[in-house]
Motif scaffolding. Structure first.
Motif, PDB file in Angstrom:
ATOM      1  N   TYR A  31      35.330  31.037  44.815  1.00  0.00           N
ATOM      2  CA  TYR A  31      36.211  32.204  44.883  1.00  0.00           C
ATOM      3  C   TYR A  31      37.013  32.219  43.592  1.00  0.00           C
ATOM      4  O   TYR A  31      37.711  31.243  43.281  1.00  0.00           O
ATOM      5  CB  TYR A  31      37.128  32.078  46.104  1.00  0.00           C
ATOM      6  N   LEU A  32      36.918  33.295  42.831  1.00  0.00           N
ATOM      7  CA  LEU A  32      37.583  33.354  41.525  1.00  0.00           C
ATOM      8  C   LEU A  32      38.755  34.325  41.534  1.00  0.00           C
ATOM      9  O   LEU A  32      38.600  35.505  41.847  1.00  0.00           O
ATOM     10  CB  LEU A  32      36.598  33.773  40.434  1.00  0.00           C
ATOM     11  N   VAL A  33      39.909  33.789  41.160  1.00  0.00           N
ATOM     12  CA  VAL A  33      41.109  34.584  40.969  1.00  0.00           C
ATOM     13  C   VAL A  33      41.310  34.748  39.462  1.00  0.00           C
ATOM     14  O   VAL A  33      41.363  33.758  38.731  1.00  0.00           O
ATOM     15  CB  VAL A  33      42.359  33.906  41.589  1.00  0.00           C
ATOM     16  N   ALA A  34      41.392  35.987  39.006  1.00  0.00           N
ATOM     17  CA  ALA A  34      41.676  36.256  37.594  1.00  0.00           C
ATOM     18  C   ALA A  34      43.160  36.543  37.461  1.00  0.00           C
ATOM     19  O   ALA A  34      43.679  37.490  38.069  1.00  0.00           O
ATOM     20  CB  ALA A  34      40.858  37.446  37.097  1.00  0.00           C
ATOM     21  N   GLY A  35      43.841  35.712  36.700  1.00  0.00           N
ATOM     22  CA  GLY A  35      45.254  35.943  36.433  1.00  0.00           C
ATOM     23  C   GLY A  35      45.389  36.923  35.281  1.00  0.00           C
ATOM     24  O   GLY A  35      44.770  36.741  34.236  1.00  0.00           O
ATOM     25  N   VAL A  36      46.176  37.967  35.481  1.00  0.00           N
ATOM     26  CA  VAL A  36      46.427  38.951  34.431  1.00  0.00           C
ATOM     27  C   VAL A  36      47.878  38.772  33.993  1.00  0.00           C
ATOM     28  O   VAL A  36      48.802  38.998  34.776  1.00  0.00           O
ATOM     29  CB  VAL A  36      46.182  40.397  34.935  1.00  0.00           C
ATOM     30  N   VAL A  37      48.049  38.337  32.757  1.00  0.00           N
ATOM     31  CA  VAL A  37      49.388  38.101  32.218  1.00  0.00           C
ATOM     32  C   VAL A  37      50.076  39.451  32.014  1.00  0.00           C
ATOM     33  O   VAL A  37      49.512  40.360  31.402  1.00  0.00           O
ATOM     34  CB  VAL A  37      49.307  37.312  30.893  1.00  0.00           C
ATOM     35  N   ASP A  38      51.299  39.581  32.539  1.00  0.00           N
ATOM     36  CA  ASP A  38      51.980  40.877  32.448  1.00  0.00           C
ATOM     37  C   ASP A  38      52.423  41.196  31.017  1.00  0.00           C
ATOM     38  O   ASP A  38      52.347  40.353  30.118  1.00  0.00           O
ATOM     39  CB  ASP A  38      53.120  40.979  33.460  1.00  0.00           C
ATOM     40  N   ASP A  39      52.845  42.411  30.817  1.00  0.00           N
ATOM     41  CA  ASP A  39      53.166  42.913  29.477  1.00  0.00           C
ATOM     42  C   ASP A  39      54.279  42.113  28.796  1.00  0.00           C
ATOM     43  O   ASP A  39      54.164  41.769  27.621  1.00  0.00           O
ATOM     44  CB  ASP A  39      53.575  44.391  29.548  1.00  0.00           C
ATOM     45  N   ALA A  40      55.346  41.810  29.525  1.00  0.00           N
ATOM     46  CA  ALA A  40      56.471  41.088  28.927  1.00  0.00           C
ATOM     47  C   ALA A  40      56.056  39.690  28.478  1.00  0.00           C
ATOM     48  O   ALA A  40      56.447  39.235  27.402  1.00  0.00           O
ATOM     49  CB  ALA A  40      57.627  41.009  29.919  1.00  0.00           C
TER      50      ALA A  40
END
Length: 147
Positions: A31-40
């Motif tokens: 099961y793969l969770v992709a972390g998306v780093v926020d803009d700030a």
């Protein structure tokens, strides 16, 4: 028990290198969770805002077949990310492997039972080079479109 993997990234100007990271990550977990780093956080890390806003980057990444879930990261401590969204394997670019930052990351995650797996970057393609190319094209596009 399924193995949960976590692959963080900016995923700005999504390209084949990003796709390769997610493909390789999925091969090492159930099961793969992709972390998306926020803009700030991206602005803090890179010194500039991403071209594509976080919610749009999350939408793009969520439609990649290898990704089972998207998690938007809003703080820089990966161990805190793990506390908020637990996982068993953490995927990172091999530019960290063997470095003091990499050793620290491995030690912190080992303390909570998380394995760190490194993947090579796609050298010929990067968001930085795409951004540079767009910057060089900007005057030409302005001249052609008149805007």
């Amino acid at each position: 028990m399924p193995i949960i993997g976590y692959a963080p990234g900016g995923w700005d100007l999504f390209h084949v290198g990003h796709l390769n990271v997610l493909r390789h990550a999925k091969q090492h977990c159930d099961y793969l969770v992709a972390g998306v780093v926020d803009d700030a956080m991206l602005e803090q890390a890179k010194g500039r805002l991403p071209i594509i806003p976080a919610l749009e980057r999350a939408e793009i990444v969520s439609h990649i077949d290898f990704v089972d879930e998207v998690f938007i990261e809003s703080q820089p401590d990966k161990l805190e990310t793990w506390r908020r969204r637990p996982f068993d394997v953490f995927f990172k670019g091999d530019d960290w492997k063997g470095t003091p930052k990499g050793h620290e990351l491995e030690a912190r995650f080992a303390a909570v039972g998380v394995e760190v797996v490194y993947f090579p970057y796609t050298v010929h393609t990067s968001s930085t080079s795409l951004r540079r190319a767009l910057t060089l094209l900007e005057p030409v596009l302005h001249e052609v479109t008149g805007s």
